[in-house]
Design an enzyme around this catalytic site. Structure first.
Site, PDB file in Angstrom:
ATOM      1  N   ARG A 172       0.395  -1.422  -0.077  1.00 42.87           N
ATOM      2  CA  ARG A 172       0.288  -0.302  -0.159  1.00 42.87           C
ATOM      3  C   ARG A 172       1.328   1.409   0.091  1.00 42.87           C
ATOM      4  O   ARG A 172       0.179   2.029  -0.180  1.00 42.87           O
ATOM      5  CB  ARG A 172      -0.641   0.244   1.185  1.00 42.87           C
ATOM      6  CG  ARG A 172      -2.060  -0.566   1.760  1.00 42.87           C
ATOM      7  CD  ARG A 172      -3.022  -0.616   2.704  1.00 42.87           C
ATOM      8  NE  ARG A 172      -3.401   0.301   3.465  1.00 42.87           N
ATOM      9  CZ  ARG A 172      -4.318   0.526   3.151  1.00 42.87           C
ATOM     10  NH1 ARG A 172      -5.049  -0.178   2.512  1.00 42.87           N
ATOM     11  NH2 ARG A 172      -4.774   1.915   4.037  1.00 42.87           N
ATOM     12  N   ARG A 249      -7.702  -6.558  14.108  1.00 43.64           N
ATOM     13  CA  ARG A 249      -7.500  -5.184  14.806  1.00 43.64           C
ATOM     14  C   ARG A 249      -8.291  -4.496  15.590  1.00 43.64           C
ATOM     15  O   ARG A 249      -8.855  -4.291  14.341  1.00 43.64           O
ATOM     16  CB  ARG A 249      -6.228  -5.437  13.963  1.00 43.64           C
ATOM     17  CG  ARG A 249      -4.908  -6.275  13.617  1.00 43.64           C
ATOM     18  CD  ARG A 249      -4.355  -6.124  15.439  1.00 43.64           C
ATOM     19  NE  ARG A 249      -3.384  -5.380  15.495  1.00 43.64           N
ATOM     20  CZ  ARG A 249      -3.441  -5.867  16.920  1.00 43.64           C
ATOM     21  NH1 ARG A 249      -4.204  -7.075  17.192  1.00 43.64           N
ATOM     22  NH2 ARG A 249      -2.731  -5.314  17.416  1.00 43.64           N
ATOM     23  N   ARG A 280       0.030   6.129  16.028  1.00 42.05           N
ATOM     24  CA  ARG A 280       0.095   7.578  15.296  1.00 42.05           C
ATOM     25  C   ARG A 280      -0.974   8.878  15.899  1.00 42.05           C
ATOM     26  O   ARG A 280      -1.547   8.113  16.818  1.00 42.05           O
ATOM     27  CB  ARG A 280      -0.429   7.027  14.061  1.00 42.05           C
ATOM     28  CG  ARG A 280      -1.971   6.616  14.016  1.00 42.05           C
ATOM     29  CD  ARG A 280      -2.105   6.671  12.328  1.00 42.05           C
ATOM     30  NE  ARG A 280      -3.373   6.409  12.314  1.00 42.05           N
ATOM     31  CZ  ARG A 280      -3.476   5.097  11.091  1.00 42.05           C
ATOM     32  NH1 ARG A 280      -2.641   5.761   9.707  1.00 42.05           N
ATOM     33  NH2 ARG A 280      -4.243   4.352  10.802  1.00 42.05           N
ATOM     34  N   GLU A 306      -3.942   6.989  19.282  1.00 35.60           N
ATOM     35  CA  GLU A 306      -4.240   5.660  18.132  1.00 35.60           C
ATOM     36  C   GLU A 306      -3.765   4.785  18.834  1.00 35.60           C
ATOM     37  O   GLU A 306      -2.493   4.663  18.701  1.00 35.60           O
ATOM     38  CB  GLU A 306      -4.103   6.072  17.056  1.00 35.60           C
ATOM     39  CG  GLU A 306      -5.079   4.773  15.942  1.00 35.60           C
ATOM     40  CD  GLU A 306      -5.211   5.642  14.569  1.00 35.60           C
ATOM     41  OE1 GLU A 306      -5.143   6.397  13.624  1.00 35.60           O
ATOM     42  OE2 GLU A 306      -5.467   4.249  14.219  1.00 35.60           O
ATOM     43  N   TYR A 354      -9.806  -5.423   3.017  1.00 34.83           N
ATOM     44  CA  TYR A 354      -8.935  -4.591   4.075  1.00 34.83           C
ATOM     45  C   TYR A 354      -9.241  -3.157   3.065  1.00 34.83           C
ATOM     46  O   TYR A 354      -8.335  -2.809   1.701  1.00 34.83           O
ATOM     47  CB  TYR A 354      -7.683  -4.366   4.313  1.00 34.83           C
ATOM     48  CG  TYR A 354      -6.811  -3.436   4.741  1.00 34.83           C
ATOM     49  CD1 TYR A 354      -6.964  -2.043   4.593  1.00 34.83           C
ATOM     50  CD2 TYR A 354      -5.350  -3.834   4.131  1.00 34.83           C
ATOM     51  CE1 TYR A 354      -5.891  -1.484   5.534  1.00 34.83           C
ATOM     52  CE2 TYR A 354      -4.553  -2.255   5.522  1.00 34.83           C
ATOM     53  CZ  TYR A 354      -5.227  -1.885   5.618  1.00 34.83           C
ATOM     54  OH  TYR A 354      -4.321  -0.593   6.129  1.00 34.83           O
ATOM     55  N   ASP A 356     -10.180   0.650   1.089  1.00 35.83           N
ATOM     56  CA  ASP A 356     -10.234   1.869   1.548  1.00 35.83           C
ATOM     57  C   ASP A 356     -11.772   2.264   0.698  1.00 35.83           C
ATOM     58  O   ASP A 356     -12.262   1.340   0.318  1.00 35.83           O
ATOM     59  CB  ASP A 356      -9.481   3.093   0.173  1.00 35.83           C
ATOM     60  CG  ASP A 356      -7.705   1.908   0.566  1.00 35.83           C
ATOM     61  OD1 ASP A 356      -7.836   2.037   1.702  1.00 35.83           O
ATOM     62  OD2 ASP A 356      -7.261   2.170   0.283  1.00 35.83           O
TER      63      ASP A 356
HETATM   64  N1  UDP Z   1       3.726   1.823   7.975  1.00 33.10           N
HETATM   65  C1  UDP Z   1       4.743   1.349   8.844  1.00 33.10           C
HETATM   66  N2  UDP Z   1       4.743   3.033   8.510  1.00 33.10           N
HETATM   67  C2  UDP Z   1       4.430   4.054   8.604  1.00 33.10           C
HETATM   68  C3  UDP Z   1       2.894   3.811   8.409  1.00 33.10           C
HETATM   69  C4  UDP Z   1       2.806   2.337   7.806  1.00 33.10           C
HETATM   70  O1  UDP Z   1       5.182   0.612   8.378  1.00 33.10           O
HETATM   71  O2  UDP Z   1       4.885   4.956   9.130  1.00 33.10           O
HETATM   72  C5  UDP Z   1       2.871  -0.253   6.931  1.00 33.10           C
HETATM   73  C6  UDP Z   1       2.359  -0.881   8.311  1.00 33.10           C
HETATM   74  O3  UDP Z   1       2.454  -2.533   8.315  1.00 33.10           O
HETATM   75  C7  UDP Z   1       0.512  -0.377   7.834  1.00 33.10           C
HETATM   76  C8  UDP Z   1       0.709  -0.466   6.114  1.00 33.10           C
HETATM   77  O4  UDP Z   1       2.507  -0.051   6.448  1.00 33.10           O
HETATM   78  O5  UDP Z   1       0.098  -1.587   8.362  1.00 33.10           O
HETATM   79  C9  UDP Z   1      -0.597   0.073   5.927  1.00 33.10           C
HETATM   80  O6  UDP Z   1      -0.163   1.480   6.133  1.00 33.10           O
HETATM   81  P1  UDP Z   1      -1.324   2.216   5.638  1.00 33.10           P
HETATM   82  O7  UDP Z   1      -1.270   3.590   6.326  1.00 33.10           O
HETATM   83  O8  UDP Z   1      -2.122   2.341   4.707  1.00 33.10           O
HETATM   84  O9  UDP Z   1      -2.649   1.770   6.852  1.00 33.10           O
HETATM   85  P2  UDP Z   1      -3.537   2.530   7.669  1.00 33.10           P
HETATM   86  O10 UDP Z   1      -4.104   4.119   7.413  1.00 33.10           O
HETATM   87  O11 UDP Z   1      -4.639   2.181   6.167  1.00 33.10           O
HETATM   88  O12 UDP Z   1      -3.478   1.896   8.811  1.00 33.10           O
END
Ligand code: UDP
Length: 373
Positions: A172, A249, A280, A306, A354, A356
């Site tokens: 992603r 999760r 985050r 979060e 999963y 979007d």
């Molecule tokens: N990810 C990471 N570091 C970051 C952000 C994302 O390793 O700083 C990885 C992590 O495995 C995560 C995946 O990338 O589950 C997808 O992130 P995304 O931000 O797309 O997830 P969402 O916003 O859907 O939680």
């Protein structure tokens, strides 16, 4: 007793798009939702003039022109572009992985130098065919970025070692040899100026709606009210978990209003080390550039920390765990679902995907076409 063509279980995006289309096709529709409000997990609520994303940040992005035009009929979007910052033990890095990230990490200046450094780290790790998320990440960006920006965050987010996670999760995330901080490879992106709740409200239009209404605890009564049912709840719950429980999760948010105008200077800061307990912090006002709907600067700020956690029955399910075990179990539930003649299953929980937001909308539109003609 009233009778409907469609009973829609769940007033989230999938259900609301289907309700909109079914209404347009002249069908009688009833939407029910067990929550006290509409909009599923895209629900936003205004606090101090700020649209707060109550179930986690949602940034609308898509490459699908049809979907973009569609949502723009129901909401006015701003030009927000997601550019998160990663905080690793106080060191700040640009996301997604791009020339700013590589420069800060290795002092490299050109794309060629960055690519050479990644290649050096990848070869040293000896990875050719990545079998899991760890190997995939190292292949893409090398060991330094994996260790500082991926490993800790991913293990907190998924509660599993990166070696036990599927490689596709990390796909992603873009890797760019340019100075582009846009997190998404999407042609269209933005946030609805009045929040997602207003978007869903407009999609639902004058569709009949009952909140605080649980389908599963009284399904015979509800089924008797409609010819067909669109169920957007969890597929395993529908079948009374008879084949076992699909794993999710879950996320817990600690939201506070602060009497300062600026907490972190960005909508999203990811804490990528293992020690910080949250994944985050979202500072919601930056989704609308720190301004309210009338363009006035907002004096206060609202932040959400979060925390990711393992889901157990009773918790809110957020992310399906798309590993092999759960994938196989879902396929068995799907086979059962296909035998339910009057019931359609859709959305993140109904299809255990999963998804979007744009994919949810595209899927709901496709389903509407197939179903309504
Ligand atoms: N990810 C990471 N570091 C970051 C952000 C994302 O390793 O700083 C990885 C992590 O495995 C995560 C995946 O990338 O589950 C997808 O992130 P995304 O931000 O797309 O997830 P969402 O916003 O859907 O939680």
């Amino acid at each position: 007793m009233e009778h409907y063509d469609y009973l829609i279980v769940g007033a989230g995006l999938y259900g609301a798009v289907f309700a909109q289309e079914a209404g347009k096709a002249g069908k009688r529709v009833l939407v029910i939702d067990k929550r006290a409000q509409i909009a599923g997990n895209v629900y936003t609520k205004e606090v101090e003039g700020i649209q707060v994303h109550q179930y986690g940040a949602h940034i609308f992005h898509t490459n699908d022109r049809t979907v973009w035009d569609y949502v723009n009929r129901f909401a006015e979007f701003n030009r927000f572009t997601n550019a998160p910052v990663a905080n690793f033990r106080g060191e700040l890095y640009s996301l997604p992985f791009n020339m700013y990230t590589f420069n800060k990490m290795w002092n490299v200046v050109t794309p060629e130098e960055a690519a050479a450094e990644i290649e050096r780290q990848r070869s040293a790790a000896g990875i050719t065919e990545p079998k899991n998320l760890e190997e995939q990440a190292i292949r893409l960006v090398g060991t330094d970025i994996y260790e500082k920006l991926i490993k800790g965050y991913t293990e907190k987010q998924w509660g599993r070692p990166c070696t036990e996670l599927p490689a596709f999760i990390i796909k992603r995330l873009p890797v760019r040899f340019t100075f582009d901080n846009n997190y998404f490879n999407a042609l269209y992106q933005g946030i609805p100026k009045d929040g997602y709740t207003a978007l869903v409200e407009n999609l639902l239009g004058d569709t009949e709606l009952r909140l605080n209404t649980d389908y599963l605890s009284d399904r015979e009564r509800w089924n008797a009210m409609a010819d067909r049912v669109l169920y957007t709840g969890a597929v395993d719950a529908y079948f009374g978990y008879r084949l076992g429980t699909l794993e999710y999760r879950s996320v817990r948010f600690e939201t506070e209003t602060l009497d300062i105008p600026n907490f972190q200077g960005n909508a999203a800061v990811n804490y990528t080390d293992r020690e910080t307990p949250w994944t985050r912090i979202i500072e919601h006002k930056w989704f609308t550039f720190g301004k309210d709907r009338e363009g006035r600067e907002l004096p206060k700020t609202v932040i959400s920390r979060e925390y990711s956690s393992e889901w157990k029955p009773g918790d809110e399910p957020y992310y399906p765990v798309n590993d092999e075990k759960n994938g196989t179990l879902y396929q068995s539930y799907r086979a059962l679902a296909e035998k339910e003649e009057r019931v359609l299953f859709g959305g993140r929980l109904g299809e255990y995907r999963y998804y979007d937001m744009d994919q949810v909308i595209a899927a709901a539109l496709e389903r509407s076409r197939a179903e309504l003609g």
